[in-house]
Design a protein around this motif. Structure first.
Motif, PDB file in Angstrom:
ATOM      1  N   UNK A 246       0.848  -1.140   0.040  1.00 37.02           N
ATOM      2  CA  UNK A 246       0.045   0.219   0.005  1.00 37.02           C
ATOM      3  C   UNK A 246       0.861   1.368  -0.019  1.00 37.02           C
ATOM      4  N   UNK A 247       1.925   1.154   0.773  1.00 34.81           N
ATOM      5  CA  UNK A 247       3.023   2.443   0.688  1.00 34.81           C
ATOM      6  C   UNK A 247       3.459   2.975  -0.591  1.00 34.81           C
ATOM      7  N   UNK A 248       3.832   1.767  -1.528  1.00 28.78           N
ATOM      8  CA  UNK A 248       4.564   2.488  -2.665  1.00 28.78           C
ATOM      9  C   UNK A 248       3.189   2.750  -3.890  1.00 28.78           C
ATOM     10  N   UNK A 249       2.047   1.874  -3.288  1.00 29.94           N
ATOM     11  CA  UNK A 249       1.116   2.006  -4.298  1.00 29.94           C
ATOM     12  C   UNK A 249       0.517   3.549  -4.214  1.00 29.94           C
ATOM     13  N   UNK A 250       0.265   3.937  -3.106  1.00 28.63           N
ATOM     14  CA  UNK A 250      -0.039   5.476  -2.912  1.00 28.63           C
ATOM     15  C   UNK A 250       0.844   6.415  -3.348  1.00 28.63           C
ATOM     16  N   UNK A 251       2.151   6.150  -3.230  1.00 26.10           N
ATOM     17  CA  UNK A 251       3.128   7.071  -3.637  1.00 26.10           C
ATOM     18  C   UNK A 251       2.938   7.284  -5.073  1.00 26.10           C
ATOM     19  N   UNK A 252       2.718   6.110  -5.904  1.00 28.85           N
ATOM     20  CA  UNK A 252       2.523   5.924  -7.310  1.00 28.85           C
ATOM     21  C   UNK A 252       1.177   6.890  -7.527  1.00 28.85           C
ATOM     22  N   UNK A 253       0.147   6.473  -6.888  1.00 30.04           N
ATOM     23  CA  UNK A 253      -1.132   7.241  -7.223  1.00 30.04           C
ATOM     24  C   UNK A 253      -0.856   8.793  -7.042  1.00 30.04           C
ATOM     25  N   UNK A 254      -0.234   9.121  -6.100  1.00 37.18           N
ATOM     26  CA  UNK A 254       0.054  10.531  -5.947  1.00 37.18           C
ATOM     27  C   UNK A 254       0.636  11.260  -7.064  1.00 37.18           C
ATOM     28  N   UNK A 255       1.776  10.730  -7.373  1.00 36.11           N
ATOM     29  CA  UNK A 255       2.631  11.181  -8.312  1.00 36.11           C
ATOM     30  C   UNK A 255       1.737  11.104  -9.823  1.00 36.11           C
ATOM     31  N   UNK A 256       0.795  10.184  -9.861  1.00 32.56           N
ATOM     32  CA  UNK A 256      -0.037  10.034 -11.101  1.00 32.56           C
ATOM     33  C   UNK A 256      -0.988  11.222 -11.239  1.00 32.56           C
ATOM     34  N   UNK A 257      -1.414  11.485  -9.867  1.00 41.63           N
ATOM     35  CA  UNK A 257      -2.562  12.546  -9.722  1.00 41.63           C
ATOM     36  C   UNK A 257      -1.806  13.916 -10.071  1.00 41.63           C
ATOM     37  N   UNK A 258      -0.293  14.267  -9.637  1.00 38.69           N
ATOM     38  CA  UNK A 258      -0.034  15.503  -9.890  1.00 38.69           C
ATOM     39  C   UNK A 258       0.252  15.679 -11.281  1.00 38.69           C
ATOM     40  N   UNK A 259       0.681  14.849 -12.070  1.00 41.54           N
ATOM     41  CA  UNK A 259       0.999  14.647 -13.396  1.00 41.54           C
ATOM     42  C   UNK A 259       0.012  14.964 -14.232  1.00 41.54           C
ATOM     43  N   UNK A 260      -1.304  14.039 -13.974  1.00 34.43           N
ATOM     44  CA  UNK A 260      -2.500  14.256 -14.858  1.00 34.43           C
ATOM     45  C   UNK A 260      -3.107  15.654 -14.646  1.00 34.43           C
ATOM     46  N   UNK A 261      -2.865  16.255 -13.632  1.00 35.41           N
ATOM     47  CA  UNK A 261      -3.543  17.731 -13.007  1.00 35.41           C
ATOM     48  C   UNK A 261      -2.917  18.771 -13.921  1.00 35.41           C
ATOM     49  N   UNK A 262      -1.364  18.612 -13.764  1.00 40.19           N
ATOM     50  CA  UNK A 262      -0.620  19.564 -14.578  1.00 40.19           C
ATOM     51  C   UNK A 262      -0.921  19.515 -16.049  1.00 40.19           C
ATOM     52  N   UNK A 263      -0.959  18.273 -16.594  1.00 43.49           N
ATOM     53  CA  UNK A 263      -1.118  17.999 -18.004  1.00 43.49           C
ATOM     54  C   UNK A 263      -2.177  18.500 -18.598  1.00 43.49           C
ATOM     55  N   UNK A 264      -3.326  18.451 -17.627  1.00 44.85           N
ATOM     56  CA  UNK A 264      -4.611  18.737 -18.139  1.00 44.85           C
ATOM     57  C   UNK A 264      -4.572  20.619 -18.017  1.00 44.85           C
ATOM     58  N   UNK A 265      -3.958  20.934 -17.237  1.00 43.50           N
ATOM     59  CA  UNK A 265      -3.974  22.451 -17.105  1.00 43.50           C
ATOM     60  C   UNK A 265      -3.242  22.986 -18.162  1.00 43.50           C
ATOM     61  N   UNK A 266      -1.841  22.628 -18.192  1.00 37.85           N
ATOM     62  CA  UNK A 266      -1.063  23.610 -19.189  1.00 37.85           C
ATOM     63  C   UNK A 266      -1.454  23.163 -20.480  1.00 37.85           C
ATOM     64  N   UNK A 267      -2.295  22.261 -21.020  1.00 36.21           N
ATOM     65  CA  UNK A 267      -2.648  22.218 -22.265  1.00 36.21           C
ATOM     66  C   UNK A 267      -4.223  22.612 -22.392  1.00 36.21           C
ATOM     67  N   UNK A 268      -4.671  23.095 -21.312  1.00 39.19           N
ATOM     68  CA  UNK A 268      -6.147  23.483 -21.341  1.00 39.19           C
ATOM     69  C   UNK A 268      -7.009  22.532 -21.947  1.00 39.19           C
ATOM     70  N   UNK A 269      -6.798  21.152 -21.548  1.00 38.28           N
ATOM     71  CA  UNK A 269      -7.696  19.801 -22.451  1.00 38.28           C
ATOM     72  C   UNK A 269      -9.135  19.957 -21.626  1.00 38.28           C
ATOM     73  N   UNK A 270     -10.154  20.010 -22.571  1.00 42.35           N
ATOM     74  CA  UNK A 270     -11.546  19.758 -21.902  1.00 42.35           C
ATOM     75  C   UNK A 270     -12.139  18.575 -22.786  1.00 42.35           C
TER      76      UNK A 270
END
Length: 621
Positions: free
Chosen positions: A597-621
């Motif tokens: 669970x520890x590494x699983x949560x670390x990966x999920x958190x990093x994935x959340x950061x990436x997807x959020x920033x990716x959607x923001x800087x490319x203004x994806x809708x």
């Protein structure tokens, strides 16, 4: 190999846009406090007539000075509109922005594109429309002046004329009469200002939050307990605390009558301000002649008797009044102790503390809180502030004081100082944080550790934000020989130019199909965000070298350093290939760490950061 970045957002704006923005912001700029440094800057760049400059800098009256600054800006717009780019460039210098918050707001408005709201303003009035109203006013004024020159004296003037002269024995020291409170009888259906009604000549209904009370004018003027609520008497400060507004520490604003703060009633003369009492006890007046019991029934003897027996009573009243005045300070301290109830001491044991001043928030670093008000110890996303500078960012405050207006977990900095949670260095301290040298002060403008790896070392400081980086931690990596006089990090370059580079709304398919060469900076930004989040460096290095049996479970390993190397070696043709490799890191993490669970949560958190920033800087809708 690094690149030298010299990008000015003003270069992306047309001359007409800059002039229009300047036109709409003249009044706002003319209201800045202490404008002399601003005027010096304009003079240094030959943007102000010497005669007008000398006239304005000599002004002492604030209102006249504001008018003078506006006159200079108006002259600039009319006579030197071709120099509008030079104007914005020179007032956006670092030393000017640090001095004037209003210019920082204007600069941000130009950067984020919100200035475009001024594009649809109505056209200015032509000369004929402007001239109609002044002519009518002049004619009306002339007619009024012809009606006669005699006038009756007002009641205040009459009373002033009837005052005894200097030679009158009854007035050895003539004083200017206090402003007289005027009251009127309300008409039927009148919903005007009730503080002018005769009905409320002695008291006023007041509110603070959801609490209601009655303020007695005479007690308020003397100071002390003057507000009756729920059968209890309160001082203004204690009533504010009773209403749950104690953290405001500004009862003149929080206590209101008909939604009007007491501050305005006092300022407009509708309420007499409490007198400041000196902390001393006067001796009771001595009576030169004793009063006999037979005279005690007459009015004169009664007043004399009151004076005679006032030895204890007057003394008691004076002590009680003084206790009320000093009691307000004690109540403030008590309110500070109990305004939020018990606080977990562990909240204050971290090296950095979240702080706020009204709507402005930041992080206070204990290690930088060396000289108190003068140390740049509070960091925001934009820059480092001293406590005195930080409290100036909240524009709604009237009486600013950093010790009581800046709070951490509901407690003021004054409380943290008393509890020794914060410590100030000795006045004799000669450390860099307490130094007044220009270089030491400049060193405090940026972080003490690398923004990516949180480690100290030889750091490269951004000139636009408080971040600092190791050369190898930043993307693109920087070499000393490639640096100019001013260096801007990738975070600031992307933020500054996002408005100009950002395409119209895109779908994810359109973004992934784009050529990666168009978005190298965006990819580097996304990698920096992930490196920043991966504090434990779990996803940074090759997992096959650190985890036994990894290759047997994961046939196609991927990690951040490998993605960075492929991007720098131009192995990606489309943005989709870059994103696919990044998402492969998360897929591998979820597959390999199903039971961890520890590494699983670390990966999920990093994935959340990436997807959020990716959607923001490319203004994806």
């Amino acid at each position: 190999m690094g690149v030298k970045v010299h990008m000015d957002p003003l270069d992306f704006l047309t001359k007409e846009e800059l002039i229009r923005f300047f036109h709409c912001k003249k009044t706002e700029m003319s209201c800045m406090e202490e404008p002399n440094i601003f005027l010096h800057q304009l003079r240094d760049h030959n943007l102000v007539p010497e005669k007008l400059y000398k006239k304005v800098v000599k002004m002492r009256c604030k209102e006249k000075r504001k008018d003078g600054v506006y006159q200079i800006l108006d002259w600039l717009e009319k006579e030197r509109s071709d120099s509008v780019h030079l104007f914005w460039t020179c007032v956006f210098k670092d030393h000017i922005l640090q001095k004037y918050p209003v210019l920082r707001l204007l600069r941000n408005s130009l950067m984020d594109g919100s200035f475009r709201v001024y594009e649809n303003l109505p056209n200015p009035m032509d000369q004929t429309e402007r001239d109609i109203e002044p002519i009518q006013i002049k004619e009306t004024t002339a007619k009024e002046n012809k009606k006669g020159t005699k006038r009756k004296k007002s009641a205040e003037e009459t009373e002033e004329d009837e005052q005894p002269g200097p030679s009158c024995p009854s007035t050895p020291n003539r004083k200017k009469p206090a402003k007289k409170l005027m009251f009127s009888t309300p008409k039927k259906g009148d919903k005007g200002d009730i503080w002018t009604w005769a009905l409320f000549k002695t008291n006023l209904p007041v509110t603070c939050g959801d609490k209601e009370g009655t303020l007695y004018r005479d007690k308020f003027a003397r100071g002390g307990k003057c507000i009756l609520s729920n059968g209890h008497w309160f001082t203004p400060a204690s009533f504010e605390n009773f209403a749950g507004k104690g953290r405001w520490k500004n009862w003149k604003v929080s206590i209101r009558c008909q939604k009007t703060p007491l501050h305005k009633l006092i300022k407009d003369g509708h309420l007499q301000s409490p007198l400041k009492k000196r902390r001393c006890v006067k001796e009771s007046p001595k009576v030169p002649f004793p009063v006999s019991s037979s005279e005690s029934s007459s009015p004169l003897s009664e007043s004399s008797a009151e004076v005679e027996c006032s030895g204890e009573d007057v003394l008691g009243e004076q002590i009680e009044e003084e206790e009320e005045v000093s009691g307000e300070e004690e109540e403030d301290d008590e309110a500070e102790e109990g305004e939020t109830g018990p606080v977990d001491p562990s909240l204050f044991q971290t090296p950095s503390l979240p702080v706020n001043c009204g709507s402005v928030s930041g992080v206070l670093y204990k290690c930088r809180f060396a000289s108190g008000s003068r140390s740049k110890s509070i960091r925001t996303e934009e820059r480092w502030f001293t406590p005195e500078e930080f409290v100036q960012q909240e524009l709604t405050l009237i009486d600013r004081h950093w010790k009581k207006d800046i709070q951490c977990h509901g407690k003021t900095l004054n409380y943290l100082l008393k509890k020794k949670i914060l410590a100030v260095h000795s006045l004799l301290c000669i450390c860099n944080l307490c130094s007044s040298k220009d270089q030491d002060q400049q060193d405090q403008d940026n972080d003490d550790v690398c923004f990516i790896c949180n480690m100290e070392g030889d750091l490269l400081c951004c000139d636009e934000c408080p971040r600092a980086f190791h050369n190898h931690c930043h993307l693109p990596a920087m070499q000393d020989d490639s640096l100019g006089e001013k260096w801007v990090c990738t975070f600031c370059v992307l933020k500054t130019n996002q408005g100009w580079w950002q395409p119209t709304q895109m779908t994810e398919e359109e973004a992934l199909g784009s050529s990666v060469s168009q978005y190298i900076l965006h990819c580097e930004y996304l990698l920096l965000c992930m490196y920043k989040e991966d504090i434990e460096r779990v996803f940074t290095e090759d997992p096959t070298k650190t985890i036994s049996g990894y290759s047997r479970v994961i046939p196609n390993p991927m990690w951040l350093d490998r993605v960075k190397a492929k991007l720098q070696n131009k192995q990606y043709k489309t943005l989709g290939q870059f994103v696919s490799d990044v998402r492969l890191i998360f897929h591998n993490c979820h597959t390999f760490n199903k039971s961890n669970d520890v590494f699983e949560k670390l990966g999920s958190r990093l994935e959340e950061v990436f997807e959020k920033e990716f959607q923001t800087i490319f203004d994806i809708h």
